[in-house]
Motif scaffolding. Sequence first.
Motif, PDB file in Angstrom:
ATOM      1  N   SER A 293       0.831  -1.211   0.000  1.00  0.00           N
ATOM      2  CA  SER A 293       0.000   0.000   0.000  1.00  0.00           C
ATOM      3  C   SER A 293       0.863   1.257   0.000  1.00  0.00           C
ATOM      4  N   ASP A 294       2.069   1.179   0.607  1.00  0.00           N
ATOM      5  CA  ASP A 294       2.993   2.316   0.533  1.00  0.00           C
ATOM      6  C   ASP A 294       3.374   2.614  -0.908  1.00  0.00           C
ATOM      7  N   ILE A 295       3.739   1.546  -1.616  1.00  0.00           N
ATOM      8  CA  ILE A 295       4.163   1.730  -3.013  1.00  0.00           C
ATOM      9  C   ILE A 295       3.002   2.308  -3.827  1.00  0.00           C
ATOM     10  N   LEU A 296       1.827   1.755  -3.612  1.00  0.00           N
ATOM     11  CA  LEU A 296       0.667   2.235  -4.367  1.00  0.00           C
ATOM     12  C   LEU A 296       0.366   3.682  -4.055  1.00  0.00           C
ATOM     13  N   SER A 297       0.369   4.004  -2.743  1.00  0.00           N
ATOM     14  CA  SER A 297      -0.055   5.366  -2.437  1.00  0.00           C
ATOM     15  C   SER A 297       0.981   6.367  -2.914  1.00  0.00           C
ATOM     16  N   LEU A 298       2.270   6.015  -2.868  1.00  0.00           N
ATOM     17  CA  LEU A 298       3.271   6.950  -3.387  1.00  0.00           C
ATOM     18  C   LEU A 298       3.123   7.133  -4.888  1.00  0.00           C
ATOM     19  N   SER A 299       2.914   6.031  -5.598  1.00  0.00           N
ATOM     20  CA  SER A 299       2.836   6.192  -7.053  1.00  0.00           C
ATOM     21  C   SER A 299       1.578   6.970  -7.421  1.00  0.00           C
ATOM     22  N   LYS A 300       0.524   6.792  -6.628  1.00  0.00           N
ATOM     23  CA  LYS A 300      -0.703   7.550  -6.870  1.00  0.00           C
ATOM     24  C   LYS A 300      -0.461   9.044  -6.657  1.00  0.00           C
ATOM     25  N   VAL A 357       0.256  11.045   7.109  1.00  0.00           N
ATOM     26  CA  VAL A 357       1.478  11.761   7.467  1.00  0.00           C
ATOM     27  C   VAL A 357       1.791  11.530   8.942  1.00  0.00           C
ATOM     28  N   ILE A 358       0.789  11.773   9.787  1.00  0.00           N
ATOM     29  CA  ILE A 358       1.010  11.663  11.230  1.00  0.00           C
ATOM     30  C   ILE A 358       1.390  10.221  11.592  1.00  0.00           C
ATOM     31  N   TYR A 359       0.695   9.289  10.977  1.00  0.00           N
ATOM     32  CA  TYR A 359       0.958   7.881  11.250  1.00  0.00           C
ATOM     33  C   TYR A 359       2.394   7.514  10.878  1.00  0.00           C
ATOM     34  N   ASN A 360       2.825   7.962   9.687  1.00  0.00           N
ATOM     35  CA  ASN A 360       4.190   7.660   9.233  1.00  0.00           C
ATOM     36  C   ASN A 360       5.228   8.277  10.160  1.00  0.00           C
ATOM     37  N   TRP A 406      14.165  12.326   2.698  1.00  0.00           N
ATOM     38  CA  TRP A 406      12.843  12.556   2.095  1.00  0.00           C
ATOM     39  C   TRP A 406      12.725  11.919   0.723  1.00  0.00           C
ATOM     40  N   GLU A 407      13.856  11.388   0.234  1.00  0.00           N
ATOM     41  CA  GLU A 407      13.819  10.801  -1.112  1.00  0.00           C
ATOM     42  C   GLU A 407      13.222   9.407  -1.088  1.00  0.00           C
ATOM     43  N   ARG A 408      12.665   9.046  -2.243  1.00  0.00           N
ATOM     44  CA  ARG A 408      12.092   7.705  -2.355  1.00  0.00           C
ATOM     45  C   ARG A 408      13.156   6.642  -2.113  1.00  0.00           C
ATOM     46  N   TYR A 409      12.798   5.610  -1.410  1.00  0.00           N
ATOM     47  CA  TYR A 409      13.645   4.437  -1.203  1.00  0.00           C
ATOM     48  C   TYR A 409      14.919   4.728  -0.450  1.00  0.00           C
ATOM     49  N   TYR A 410      14.981   5.967   0.136  1.00  0.00           N
ATOM     50  CA  TYR A 410      16.187   6.202   0.930  1.00  0.00           C
ATOM     51  C   TYR A 410      16.030   5.504   2.270  1.00  0.00           C
ATOM     52  N   ARG A 411      16.966   4.682   2.602  1.00  0.00           N
ATOM     53  CA  ARG A 411      16.947   4.036   3.915  1.00  0.00           C
ATOM     54  C   ARG A 411      18.354   3.939   4.425  1.00  0.00           C
ATOM     55  N   ASP A 412      18.545   4.508   5.605  1.00  0.00           N
ATOM     56  CA  ASP A 412      19.862   4.402   6.199  1.00  0.00           C
ATOM     57  C   ASP A 412      19.909   3.090   6.973  1.00  0.00           C
ATOM     58  N   LYS A 413      20.644   2.154   6.429  1.00  0.00           N
ATOM     59  CA  LYS A 413      20.600   0.810   7.022  1.00  0.00           C
ATOM     60  C   LYS A 413      21.078   0.801   8.459  1.00  0.00           C
ATOM     61  N   LEU A 425       9.798   4.446   1.925  1.00  0.00           N
ATOM     62  CA  LEU A 425       8.863   5.306   1.184  1.00  0.00           C
ATOM     63  C   LEU A 425       8.113   6.264   2.111  1.00  0.00           C
ATOM     64  N   GLY A 426       8.107   5.941   3.421  1.00  0.00           N
ATOM     65  CA  GLY A 426       7.282   6.701   4.368  1.00  0.00           C
ATOM     66  C   GLY A 426       7.482   8.199   4.266  1.00  0.00           C
ATOM     67  N   LEU A 427       8.733   8.661   4.374  1.00  0.00           N
ATOM     68  CA  LEU A 427       8.973  10.101   4.379  1.00  0.00           C
ATOM     69  C   LEU A 427       8.718  10.719   3.012  1.00  0.00           C
ATOM     70  N   SER A 428       8.920   9.920   1.978  1.00  0.00           N
ATOM     71  CA  SER A 428       8.642  10.438   0.643  1.00  0.00           C
ATOM     72  C   SER A 428       7.143  10.708   0.490  1.00  0.00           C
ATOM     73  N   ILE A 429       6.327   9.806   1.041  1.00  0.00           N
ATOM     74  CA  ILE A 429       4.873  10.015   1.017  1.00  0.00           C
ATOM     75  C   ILE A 429       4.513  11.256   1.826  1.00  0.00           C
ATOM     76  N   VAL A 430       5.129  11.387   3.016  1.00  0.00           N
ATOM     77  CA  VAL A 430       4.893  12.564   3.872  1.00  0.00           C
ATOM     78  C   VAL A 430       5.203  13.843   3.107  1.00  0.00           C
ATOM     79  N   LYS A 431       6.354  13.836   2.471  1.00  0.00           N
ATOM     80  CA  LYS A 431       6.784  15.034   1.747  1.00  0.00           C
ATOM     81  C   LYS A 431       5.789  15.396   0.641  1.00  0.00           C
ATOM     82  N   ASN A 432       5.389  14.382  -0.127  1.00  0.00           N
ATOM     83  CA  ASN A 432       4.468  14.645  -1.232  1.00  0.00           C
ATOM     84  C   ASN A 432       3.129  15.192  -0.752  1.00  0.00           C
ATOM     85  N   ILE A 433       2.608  14.595   0.310  1.00  0.00           N
ATOM     86  CA  ILE A 433       1.305  15.051   0.816  1.00  0.00           C
ATOM     87  C   ILE A 433       1.411  16.481   1.347  1.00  0.00           C
TER      88      ILE A 433
END
Length: 462
Positions: A293-300, A357-360, A406-413, A425-433
């Motif tokens: 659902s993260d992938i879907l909502s970001l692409s949407k 946003v708040i949830y993420n 804030w970038e897509r797929y950025y994850r600091d391992k 994807l979480g922060l990327s979705i936050v940023k877009n919204i």
Amino acid sequence: MWAFFMGFAAVIIVMLWLLQIVFIKSYYNAMKTNQIVKVADSIIDEYGKSDFDDTVMKYTQKNNMFVNVMDMQGNDLYSMTEFGGGKGPDHNEKRPPMEFEDIKSRLLASESGKVHFSTGQHDTDRQMLIYGAFIGSGSNRKILYIVSPLDPIDSTAGILKTQLICVTVIVLLLAVALSIIFSGRLAKPINRITVTAGKLAQGNYDVKFESGSYTEIDKLASTLNYATSELSKTEELRRELIANVSHDLRTPLTMVKAYAEMIRDISGDNSVKRQAHVKVIIDEADRLSGLVSDILSLSKIQSGTAQYHMETFDLTKTVREIAQRFNFLVERDKYDIALDCEENLFVSADEMRVEQVIYNLIGNSVNYTGEDKRVFIKLFKKDAKARFEVTDTGKGIAADKIDSIWERYYRDKEAHQRPIVGSGLGLSIVKNILTAHNADFGVESEPGKGSTFWFELETAKR
Ligand code: ADP
């Protein structure tokens, strides 16, 4: 380019040839006739006035003509050549031969009382332009008779012709040379760019569009270079997406399969073990559907198909409700989630998206907070805005990474504190919204101490 230059030169040359060689004679005759008609009109106006002599003298000298006024019987009343006026044999020698009867009959036959025509060869070898008009009327009627030689212009035309041949050759050579130079300057850089674009089309993103020798090409090249770098970023993201998604999907799928097999082979009859194993399967399935659902909502959101339904709602209530969803962590894992909300803060936004946003943000804080498992959620009014803040006590984010998160797929391992697989994807979705809501947002972080993620929305009246 060459054809254009040659065509342009050819048109100009043809025009010159037509005007200067082909039509020059008729043009000259027409001009001369026009001139003589004008002079005659002025002479007719001036006739009988005191300075008539001077005026006629001026005209005859200037235009090289002979002016004669005669009565209806052909007797000279007035006569002027370019050498001066007079009568008698001396004067008659200088003036061209007259054809009085001819002009008289032509005049009588004409309706306007004015005639002009050019004669063929006279005794002198010249062609003459003859003009006749009646002056006065009734018994006082006289005839104005003007003769002007039509200078032979064949020799002049001959000179022009040789000159024009030179001009034609020079112009054509120049046109060829200029067209070669210009087409080289204009077309070469375009050709270079076309070749490079061909390479780009084949998937070579390392190409560089070279700038040319003029501004437009420079601009085109830099735009294309920019487009190439964006394309290569997209390509990189696409590769990353496949790598990430396949990795993220494979781990839970392996787990699901492994635990399902375990239930089948081992724990099927042991209800305690089975419960535990089924729980893992359910958790992994949840993670999978969360990821999808993260992938879907970001692409949407990014493709612009997401629609925003703006409505006024109580942000305080929303924040409380979402915080409550994390209560199971408080009970189960002894998290300490502190909530400090100002009451009745209304905002106008898409409630579902703001919830996301708040949830993420809270979810991230929970994931990344320190060993003390503390998270602080704050909501308060700041100027005309409602400010949401969520603070954790985790490792924080290094200054050089703070923009990348804030970038897509950025994850600091290394930053992962919990064995929770994020999608990046979480922060990327936050940023877009938040960007779509024109909201300010950001993060303040001190490495080692924790981070505070925040956003601000305009408050609205209930
Ligand atoms: P993820 O699913 O990895 O959490 P996000 O887009 O939500 O993806 O976050 C991107 C990255 O930002 C994370 O991998 C992490 O490195 C960093 N990050 C996000 N929130 C926090 C936080 N509260 N504390 C420290 N790092 C964070």
